[in-house]
Design a protein around this motif. Structure first.
Motif, PDB file in Angstrom:
ATOM      1  N   LEU A 137     -34.610  74.330 -14.003  1.00  0.00           N
ATOM      2  CA  LEU A 137     -35.612  74.130 -12.769  1.00  0.00           C
ATOM      3  C   LEU A 137     -36.898  73.834 -13.086  1.00  0.00           C
ATOM      4  O   LEU A 137     -37.165  73.078 -14.340  1.00  0.00           O
ATOM      5  CB  LEU A 137     -35.421  75.333 -11.923  1.00  0.00           C
ATOM      6  CG  LEU A 137     -34.258  75.755 -11.304  1.00  0.00           C
ATOM      7  CD1 LEU A 137     -34.275  77.239 -10.460  1.00  0.00           C
ATOM      8  CD2 LEU A 137     -33.346  74.685 -10.562  1.00  0.00           C
ATOM      9  N   ASN A 138     -37.886  73.936 -12.029  1.00  0.00           N
ATOM     10  CA  ASN A 138     -39.383  73.420 -12.649  1.00  0.00           C
ATOM     11  C   ASN A 138     -39.279  71.930 -12.800  1.00  0.00           C
ATOM     12  O   ASN A 138     -39.934  71.533 -13.807  1.00  0.00           O
ATOM     13  CB  ASN A 138     -39.865  74.141 -13.592  1.00  0.00           C
ATOM     14  CG  ASN A 138     -40.321  75.425 -13.118  1.00  0.00           C
ATOM     15  OD1 ASN A 138     -40.683  75.992 -12.022  1.00  0.00           O
ATOM     16  ND2 ASN A 138     -39.529  76.606 -13.926  1.00  0.00           N
ATOM     17  N   ARG A 139     -38.555  71.089 -12.053  1.00  0.00           N
ATOM     18  CA  ARG A 139     -38.434  69.730 -12.136  1.00  0.00           C
ATOM     19  C   ARG A 139     -37.732  69.284 -13.430  1.00  0.00           C
ATOM     20  O   ARG A 139     -38.285  68.377 -14.070  1.00  0.00           O
ATOM     21  CB  ARG A 139     -39.876  69.176 -11.874  1.00  0.00           C
ATOM     22  CG  ARG A 139     -40.615  69.499 -11.065  1.00  0.00           C
ATOM     23  CD  ARG A 139     -42.007  68.852 -10.791  1.00  0.00           C
ATOM     24  NE  ARG A 139     -42.509  69.018  -9.494  1.00  0.00           N
ATOM     25  CZ  ARG A 139     -43.939  68.695  -9.155  1.00  0.00           C
ATOM     26  NH1 ARG A 139     -44.586  67.806  -9.983  1.00  0.00           N
ATOM     27  NH2 ARG A 139     -44.492  69.250  -7.898  1.00  0.00           N
ATOM     28  N   SER A 140     -36.704  69.727 -13.472  1.00  0.00           N
ATOM     29  CA  SER A 140     -35.702  69.190 -14.687  1.00  0.00           C
ATOM     30  C   SER A 140     -34.594  68.802 -14.006  1.00  0.00           C
ATOM     31  O   SER A 140     -33.730  69.783 -13.201  1.00  0.00           O
ATOM     32  CB  SER A 140     -35.519  70.174 -15.682  1.00  0.00           C
ATOM     33  OG  SER A 140     -35.241  71.455 -15.194  1.00  0.00           O
ATOM     34  N   VAL A 141     -33.580  67.725 -14.682  1.00  0.00           N
ATOM     35  CA  VAL A 141     -32.370  67.353 -13.746  1.00  0.00           C
ATOM     36  C   VAL A 141     -31.570  66.681 -14.582  1.00  0.00           C
ATOM     37  O   VAL A 141     -31.927  66.120 -15.541  1.00  0.00           O
ATOM     38  CB  VAL A 141     -32.875  66.484 -12.389  1.00  0.00           C
ATOM     39  CG1 VAL A 141     -33.467  65.319 -13.243  1.00  0.00           C
ATOM     40  CG2 VAL A 141     -31.811  66.143 -11.560  1.00  0.00           C
ATOM     41  N   HIS A 142     -30.253  66.811 -14.296  1.00  0.00           N
ATOM     42  CA  HIS A 142     -29.322  65.923 -15.050  1.00  0.00           C
ATOM     43  C   HIS A 142     -28.981  64.760 -14.142  1.00  0.00           C
ATOM     44  O   HIS A 142     -28.881  64.916 -12.961  1.00  0.00           O
ATOM     45  CB  HIS A 142     -28.054  66.841 -15.129  1.00  0.00           C
ATOM     46  CG  HIS A 142     -28.078  67.947 -16.148  1.00  0.00           C
ATOM     47  ND1 HIS A 142     -27.974  67.661 -17.531  1.00  0.00           N
ATOM     48  CD2 HIS A 142     -28.010  69.231 -16.110  1.00  0.00           C
ATOM     49  CE1 HIS A 142     -28.166  68.850 -18.356  1.00  0.00           C
ATOM     50  NE2 HIS A 142     -28.005  69.859 -17.355  1.00  0.00           N
ATOM     51  N   VAL A 143     -28.971  63.601 -14.988  1.00  0.00           N
ATOM     52  CA  VAL A 143     -28.533  62.480 -14.341  1.00  0.00           C
ATOM     53  C   VAL A 143     -27.090  62.017 -14.981  1.00  0.00           C
ATOM     54  O   VAL A 143     -27.085  61.998 -16.118  1.00  0.00           O
ATOM     55  CB  VAL A 143     -29.310  61.246 -14.355  1.00  0.00           C
ATOM     56  CG1 VAL A 143     -28.702  60.092 -13.735  1.00  0.00           C
ATOM     57  CG2 VAL A 143     -30.582  61.460 -13.708  1.00  0.00           C
ATOM     58  N   HIS A 144     -26.014  61.921 -14.182  1.00  0.00           N
ATOM     59  CA  HIS A 144     -24.623  61.657 -14.653  1.00  0.00           C
ATOM     60  C   HIS A 144     -24.231  60.212 -14.230  1.00  0.00           C
ATOM     61  O   HIS A 144     -24.164  60.053 -12.883  1.00  0.00           O
ATOM     62  CB  HIS A 144     -23.515  62.623 -14.316  1.00  0.00           C
ATOM     63  CG  HIS A 144     -23.710  64.029 -15.197  1.00  0.00           C
ATOM     64  ND1 HIS A 144     -23.338  64.109 -16.458  1.00  0.00           N
ATOM     65  CD2 HIS A 144     -24.395  65.008 -14.823  1.00  0.00           C
ATOM     66  CE1 HIS A 144     -23.762  65.421 -16.587  1.00  0.00           C
ATOM     67  NE2 HIS A 144     -24.405  65.993 -15.997  1.00  0.00           N
TER      68      HIS A 144
END
Lengths: 295, 508
Positions: free
Chosen positions: B405-412
């Protein structure tokens, strides 16, 4: 731009940036020295920034200070904020003084410039940034048919009057030094009145015209005169009433995809004050993420 | 200078504001206890000077809690429970109307204090708070009621039931809220749900956000002093069983928000007779179809997605942690990930992420490290350079895993979003909201897939964190779960008819 880089080293971040509570909206000065270069010709220069207790003026003053300049922090009423800017300027490696003046008053400007010269010995750069109390509130703005000469006259007197008073006051010193930089903060609304603030935009356009003719006159004394035209700049007190819908509209039209920050404006001002811009005069440099593109 | 609002309990003296963090019925007295002081910087405009605000916590003893619970139950029975639903709606609407006025003093306080208390960006708080409150205008409140009750009049009286007979719905006399603080103001949602079913209310605000529930409750009490007795907001030390026991013993229902562990701990203390509603940990994700990556659409898609991820620093359970991006659009998934990274950097300039704890920063660093050196073909980590402000991890293949979290994301990347979402299946119990940007012809096939996967809410990309009024929170009816239904069966009705001496006996 620091984004978009493939992250190849981990753990180079020893500690999180300490966010001062409640200061999230204060512009942060990115220390030029920490990035490994300095704009040439700013160390030791005496710089007068009007309206420097907050917003764009504050960011400009602190950026000069970070480059080793002596900044005269002009303010109208907020002595406490101006003093804080001076403290911060010293912390950043520069020096400075707070100096009160209503830039709409000819004699007040003359007195202020004399005070700066008395304290610092000279005056090298003037940044005309002070804005008469104006709210950029798209919902409350005056329509064209409600805007008469009194409103326009008041803005012209404030914006154009201030820069004329300043030129009158500093030119004797700059001419004697055979060098000087005069920079006017105007607005990209002159080119693209996305929200038509008639009085304000007319006055800023007048400053652009005056700036060019002044440049033509004083170039031979080694003095340059330029304008910096920011787009919608946040956070500033003046732009606070410009709410989300207009902000999003501007962002959508802006190639760089965000609004201008006070630090963005400071970069352009420092460039024009530096040796890099010694052959640049009579220009208007737009700092709006590409919203306006023209010669 | 600030104007102090004496009636609502602000005490101002020499630039110091004392703000009691509790609201209790008239006649119940809590002793002021510890004080937490915060310094509000001057706003810069209008000559505002810095102000010292002292947040005062109450001393809560077991005896005081027992008295409070009894008082709220009694006041609810005497006042709130006797109201017509329409009057309750008017009451809440009047409070919301005050809050939707930018000049309303408590709103201004909330806008200034919440960023200090939570670390969230002030612009985000200002904007999201009013957006949330608009969810509770009168017309929206009726939407909540109509979403859960075929005939909301059952909350006022026995009404004809769909299967014959008559039905009545009664809210709890005492509803206890354990609120969470991850999204400021979400406490208002919980309070409003209880009040709509005329529940006597005692709410415990989260330690990280002790303000909004109190301010809103004060507004309600201001508007209808005659109903003030049925509503209390009191912070007490979480897990203090001596204090909670007399409260929970009197509760008809308990609703708890928070982490799985926190909710489970509360569940253990709730007595069997009380209804327990839990809103625990959830995971949300986004689905970007190739249609949303057309030359005239991709920039906007990216802008909206970044907002979903970044608002309130991804602390809302409705914020996406995973994004599926379809191949075949004008912008390839890898390029979209780079665009998203640039957009998140812009978001950071505009609305900086709040401070994070050392262990959160460490979690983000290890998250980055794990994928920077994963060796997986095509995996790339985009990250803010000098801090942990934002992180985008791009993968060439579909997959699904939570982030720190805290603005972290996976892009698949994927070839077909409708089938790719199967990757979320292992997280079935946790799935909640899905943000979609997809052609209408594929919306329903995708929605069917998502429904089977366990998802409870499908919204547009860009609207993920703003649930609409009437949303079935985590797949359940908000209001119907709170009430107890009472049925008059047709037999009782018929028999009663026979007991009227004047009715003709038909011999049946």
């Amino acid at each position: 731009m620091s984004n978009g880089t493939v992250h190849d080293k981990m753990a180079h971040e020893a500690t999180e940036m300490a966010h001062e509570p409640g200061m999230a909206h204060e512009p942060t000065v990115q220390s030029a020295t920490s990035q490994g270069f300095m704009a040439p010709g700013l160390r030791g220069k005496v710089v007068l920034v009007t309206g420097a207790s907050r917003g764009i003026g504050r960011a400009v003053a602190l950026a000069f200070a970070a480059h080793g300049a002596f900044v005269a922090v002009n303010y109208l009423s907020r002595a406490d904020l101006a003093a804080a800017v001076v403290d911060e300027a010293r912390r950043l490696g520069g020096d400075g003084m707070a100096v009160q003046a209503d830039v709409r008053q000819r004699h007040a400007v003359a007195r202020m410039v004399a005070e700066v010269v008395a304290a610092a010995g000279r005056i090298d750069v003037v940044v005309n940034n002070a804005l008469t109390n104006y709210r950029f509130d798209p919902k409350q703005r005056q329509l064209a048919w409600e805007t008469g000469w009194p409103q326009v006259e008041a803005q012209v007197a404030a914006s154009l009057g201030a820069v004329v008073h300043m030129a009158e006051a500093v030119l004797p010193y700059m001419q004697a030094q055979a060098s000087g930089r005069i920079i006017h903060i105007v607005s990209n609304l002159v080119d693209f009145p996305l929200v038509p603030y008639h009085d304000y935009t007319a006055a800023k356009a007048a400053v652009v015209g005056y700036s060019r003719s002044l440049a033509a006159e004083v170039g031979r004394f080694g003095i340059t005169v330029n304008c910096v035209a920011p787009g919608l700049t946040v956070p500033t007190d003046a732009s606070r009433p410009t709410k989300e819908d207009v902000r999003e509209q501007v962002i959508r039209l802006t190639p760089m995809g965000r609004l201008v920050t006070p630090d963005d404006v400071a970069g352009a001002v420092l460039f024009l004050a530096s040796d890099w811009a010694r052959m640049v005069t009579g220009q208007c440099l737009r700092v709006d993420g590409g919203l306006v593109m023209r010669d | 200078m600030f104007v102090a609002e004496g009636r609502a309990g602000w005490l101002a003296a020499e630039g110091v504001i004392r703000l009691p963090l509790w609201v209790v019925p008239p006649g119940v007295d809590l002793t002021p206890g510890r004080t937490v002081a915060v310094s509000l910087p001057g706003s810069g405009a209008g000559g505002d000077a810095p102000v010292r605000v002292e947040l005062v916590y109450p001393e809560v003893t077991p005896a005081a809690m027992a008295g409070l619970a009894a008082a709220v139950r009694k006041a609810c029975a005497a006042s709130l429970a006797r109201l017509k639903t329409a009057e309750v709606v008017d009451w809440i609407d009047a409070a919301v109307a005050r809050w939707l006025d930018p000049d309303y003093l408590p709103r201004q306080w909330a806008e200034r204090l919440l960023p200090l208390l939570t670390g969230y960006d002030a612009e985000t708080v200002r904007l999201e708070l009013k957006r949330l409150l608009r969810t509770f205008r009168r017309k929206e409140l009726w939407r909540f009621l109509d979403a859960d009750f075929a005939n909301p009049d059952v909350l006022d009286a026995f009404r004809p039931g769909p299967a014959g007979g008559w039905v009545r719905a009664l809210g709890p006399r005492l509803l206890v809220h354990y609120l969470s603080g991850n999204v400021p103001g979400l406490s208002v949602w919980s309070l409003v749900m209880g009040l709509l079913v005329k529940a006597g209310t005692i709410a415990k605000p989260a330690s990280g956000e002790p303000l909004m529930a109190v301010l809103f409750a004060r507004t309600l009490a201001d508007i209808r002093p005659d109903l003030a007795g049925a509503l209390a907001v009191v912070p007490w030390r979480g897990g203090d069983e001596a204090v909670e026991a007399p409260l929970l013993a009197q509760a008809d229902a308990v609703v708890a928000y928070g982490s799985d562990q926190a909710v489970a701990a509360i569940a253990r203390r709730v007595p069997p007779h009380a209804r327990f509603l839990r809103y625990g940990h959830r995971i949300s994700f986004a689905v970007i179809g190739r249609e949303a990556l057309a030359p005239d659409r991709y920039a906007d898609t990216c802008h909206r997605l970044a907002d979903d991820i970044c608002v309130y620093d991804q602390q809302s359970c409705m914020s996406p942690q995973v994004v599926f991006v379809e191949r075949g659009g004008a912008v390839a998934p890898a390029a979209f990930a780079a665009l998203l990274a640039a957009e998140m950097e812009r978001y950071q300039v505009r609305r900086p992420r709040g401070p994070v704890a050392a262990e959160e920063a460490l979690a983000i660093q290890s998250f980055r490290g794990a994928f920077a050196f994963s060796g997986a073909e095509g995996t790339r980590v985009f990250a803010s350079t000098d801090d942990t402000a934002w992180t985008v991890v791009y993968h060439e293949e579909p997959g699904f895993a939570p982030t720190p979290l805290n603005r972290s994301v996976h892009v698949h990347a994927c070839d077909d979003v409708v089938t790719a979402v199967e990757a979320a299946a292992p997280y079935r119990p946790y799935l909640q909201s899905v943000g979609v940007a997809i052609h209408p012809a594929r919306l329903f096939p995708l929605a069917e897939r998502l429904a089977e996967l366990g998802v409870s809410r499908i919204a547009a990309v860009g609207e993920m964190t703003r649930a609409m009024a009437g949303w079935h929170h985590d797949g359940r009816p908000n209001l119907a779960d709170l009430v107890r239904f009472v049925d008059i069966e047709p037999s009782a009705e018929r028999w009663a008819e026979r007991l009227d001496a004047d009715v003709e006996w038909d011999g049946a």
